[in-house]
Motif scaffolding. Structure first.
Motif, mmCIF file in Angstrom:
data_model
loop_
_atom_site.group_PDB
_atom_site.id
_atom_site.type_symbol
_atom_site.label_atom_id
_atom_site.label_comp_id
_atom_site.label_asym_id
_atom_site.label_seq_id
_atom_site.Cartn_x
_atom_site.Cartn_y
_atom_site.Cartn_z
ATOM 1 N N PHE A 175 0.791 -1.232 -0.069
ATOM 2 C CA PHE A 175 0.027 -0.009 -0.022
ATOM 3 C C PHE A 175 0.914 1.206 -0.131
ATOM 4 N N THR A 204 -12.427 5.762 -1.552
ATOM 5 C CA THR A 204 -11.671 6.849 -1.051
ATOM 6 C C THR A 204 -12.338 7.637 0.381
ATOM 7 N N ARG A 245 0.320 3.698 -3.019
ATOM 8 C CA ARG A 245 -0.484 5.129 -2.918
ATOM 9 C C ARG A 245 0.214 6.136 -3.347
ATOM 10 N N GLU A 276 -8.338 10.322 -0.680
ATOM 11 C CA GLU A 276 -7.361 9.683 -0.211
ATOM 12 C C GLU A 276 -7.825 8.082 -0.338
ATOM 13 N N PRO A 277 -6.799 7.175 -0.712
ATOM 14 C CA PRO A 277 -7.442 5.594 -0.583
ATOM 15 C C PRO A 277 -7.513 5.490 0.613
ATOM 16 N N GLY A 337 -5.576 3.842 -5.740
ATOM 17 C CA GLY A 337 -4.391 3.558 -4.768
ATOM 18 C C GLY A 337 -4.592 2.637 -3.635
ATOM 19 N N ASN A 338 -5.651 2.282 -3.748
ATOM 20 C CA ASN A 338 -5.690 0.917 -2.691
ATOM 21 C C ASN A 338 -5.082 -0.316 -3.176
#
Ligand code: NAD
Length: 520
Positions: free
Chosen positions: A77, A494, A81, A161-162, A190-191
């Motif tokens: 991660f 997110t 990310r 954000e993820p 981004g996960n």
């Protein structure tokens, strides 16, 4: 499928063939970028529903392996990310190209494990591919907002954000489309991801993961584990899993929704359906009949947006006679037969369940206009086939009406007016989709306004929105508040962070104020 143990399977040695070379092949786990044989002693047979042949064996991923998958996702991660969004998008751009390249391979796998016709299997892949295409524009989809000068010299902006490690739990009926509703959106945001395919047809998920790897998705960003209730519960309970996407039945969906919520997770849960088509007397007859037959019997009725219930406003007789004529010429055969209109249902148990609903309909007073229960398909005598079946004089109190049948069975009801028809639809507990067939704009507009269903079709039998919208089932067909794909899908995967910044020369000596700050 039977579950059985392989006594020595945990004693895997270097000489033992890998998952690909066994006969039948074993479905691998995907952990930290490697496709690996599970050490589990328990397996489920993946069965071709047209022939009963064992296609592969699916392990019940062990707890240790599950933890290793979560740990791989957790480790991947931080750098994923921070990988530029443009890079993440380009991997998806490559993935959509590879899915197109391997469309036939995916389709044949789906037909073999799930049963649907090859053409329908291509549609399964294509509707998922469209999600991959859509997430290639993730930078715009994930954009935050900015308000300058909310107070003197102070600006506020928001970032999407993820979340971290997310998971997806899939049903059997769309082995490619539904995994593709999930992981492309999640990872492009981004996960990192843990995918649990249906135990009945995991093959397409494995092919898609191979393609994602080939497209450049880094190790650990997508992981795959297998099993049934136990692994699902492990996903719900794991503290490192932040969000769960589920698609499947209400029994599983509501269980997962409650269990994961108790652990503070986000859940989006798409569940069962009973989709109605309301046919007005002024509807274009040929076009409407084609729609009803295609949406009622396509994929052997195993679509969550299948139009399984027709409400005829006014006299239903002429419609029903023609419906039977159209339905009885459909060809029922193995999905690999180029002439097949519909293939088998997923399992022997599913076939028995569907036949029980047909019988209960008959016993409670419905009229069996077309009976597909005793069909025999030459060359595929062992297949789980049911031919198109039509029940008329159905009423809302009947069991066959109240429950989702999930087979090639069309129920016909009759209503005296549009209001009556809308009432019938609105009283049903499900709210996935509803369609109206009419040539009147006034009627269509009233229907659109008053109908309680998440996805409305106007002369469109299966109104599943493309990925720039979202899949918007409602009532008992959905739990959660952020739907799959589209804007809501990005919001689901997110979390918002707002930043308030001050860049100004603050004069000294103005003193300290302990009052709540207010805009100046
Ligand atoms: P299912 O609920 O039996 O299985 C779905 C997933 O949940 C599988 O991965 C399975 O292993 C797991 N599971 C099943 N029972 C469980 C339990 N008791 N505890 C924990 N996990 C469990 O569904 P299915 O038969 O594979 O799929 C058919 C259903 O899916 C139908 O109801 C259909 O309407 C629904 N569906 C809905 C949508 C939608 O978008 N609304 C789309 C496709 C399918």
């Amino acid at each position: 499928p039977r579950i059985f143990g392989l006594s020595n399977s945990h004693l895997s040695t270097a000489a033992e063939p890998s998952w690909k070379h066994r006969n039948p092949p074993r479905v691998p786990n995907l952990i930290g970028g490697s496709f690996v044989d599970s050490q589990s002693a328990e397996f489920i047979d993946v069965i071709n529903p047209a022939t009963q042949e064992v296609v592969s064996q699916l392990p019940l991923t062990t707890d240790e392996e599950f933890k290793a998958a979560v740990s791989a996702a957790k480790q991947a991660f931080p750098s994923w990310r921070n990988t530029p969004i443009t890079t993440r998008q380009r991997i998806m751009l490559k993935l959509q190209e590879l899915i197109r390249r391997d469309m036939d391979k995916l389709a044949i796998n789906i037909t073999t494990e799930q049963g649907k016709t090859l053409k329908d299997a291509q549609g399964d892949v294509f509707r998922g591919l469209e999600v991959v295409e859509h997430v290639c524009g993730m930078a715009s989809l994930q954009m935050g907002e900015y308000v300058p000068n909310v107070s003197n010299g102070i600006d506020t902006y928001s970032l999407r954000e993820p979340l971290g490690v997310c998971a997806g739990i899939c049903p059997f009926n769309f082995p490619a489309m539904i995994p593709l509703w999930m992981f492309p959106v999640a990872v492009t945001c981004g996960n990192t991801f843990i995918l649990k395919p249906s135990e009945k047809d995991p093959g397409a998920s494995i092919i898609l993961a191979e393609l994602a790897k080939e497209a450049g998705l880094p190790d650990g960003v997508l992981n795959i584990v297998h099993g049934t209730n136990d692994i699902v519960n492990a996903i719900c309970d794991d503290d490192d899993v932040r969000a769960i996407s589920f698609v499947g039945s209400n029994t599983a969906g509501m269980h997962i929704y409650a269990r994961a919520a108790a652990k503070g997770k986000r859940v989006q849960s798409n569940m069962g359906a009973k989709n109605h088509g309301v046919v007005m007397p002024d509807a274009n007859m040929d076009a409407t009949l084609n729609s009803l037959v295609a949406a009622g019997f396509g994929a052997a009725g195993q679509r969550c947006m299948a139009l399984s219930t027709v409400v005829f406003v006014g006299s239903s007789k002429p419609w029903e006679n023609k419906l039977v004529e159209c339905a009885k010429v459909l060809k029922v055969s193995a999905g690999t037969d180029p002439g097949a209109d519909l293939g088998p249902v997923i399992s022997k148990q599913a076939k028995e369940r569907i036949c029980r609903f047909i019988q209960s309909g008959v016993e409670s007073g419905a009229k069996l206009l077309l009976d597909g229960r005793n069909i025999v398909v030459p060359g595929y005598e062992q297949g789980n086939f049911i031919g198109p079946t039509i029940l008329s004089n159905v009423t809302p109190d009947m069991e066959c009406y109240k429950e989702e049948i999930f087979g090639p069975v069309l129920l016909c009801l009759q209503a005296d007016s549009l209001e009556d028809a809308i009432n019938i639809v609105n009283k049903n507990k499900y709210g996935n989709g509803a369609s109206i067939f009419t040539t009147s704009g006034v009627v269509a507009r009233k229907f659109q306004t008053e109908i309680e269903a998440g996805q409305v079709g106007i002369n469109v039998p299966i109104p599943v929105p493309l990925p720039f919208f979202s899949f918007t089932g409602s009532k008992a067909s959905f739990a959660g508040d952020l739907n799959f794909y589209g804007k809501a899908g990005v919001q689901f995967y997110t979390q918002i962070k707002t930043v308030t910044q001050q860049w100004k020369d603050v004069p000294g000596g103005s003193g300290v104020s302990l009052a709540m700050p207010t805009s100046q």
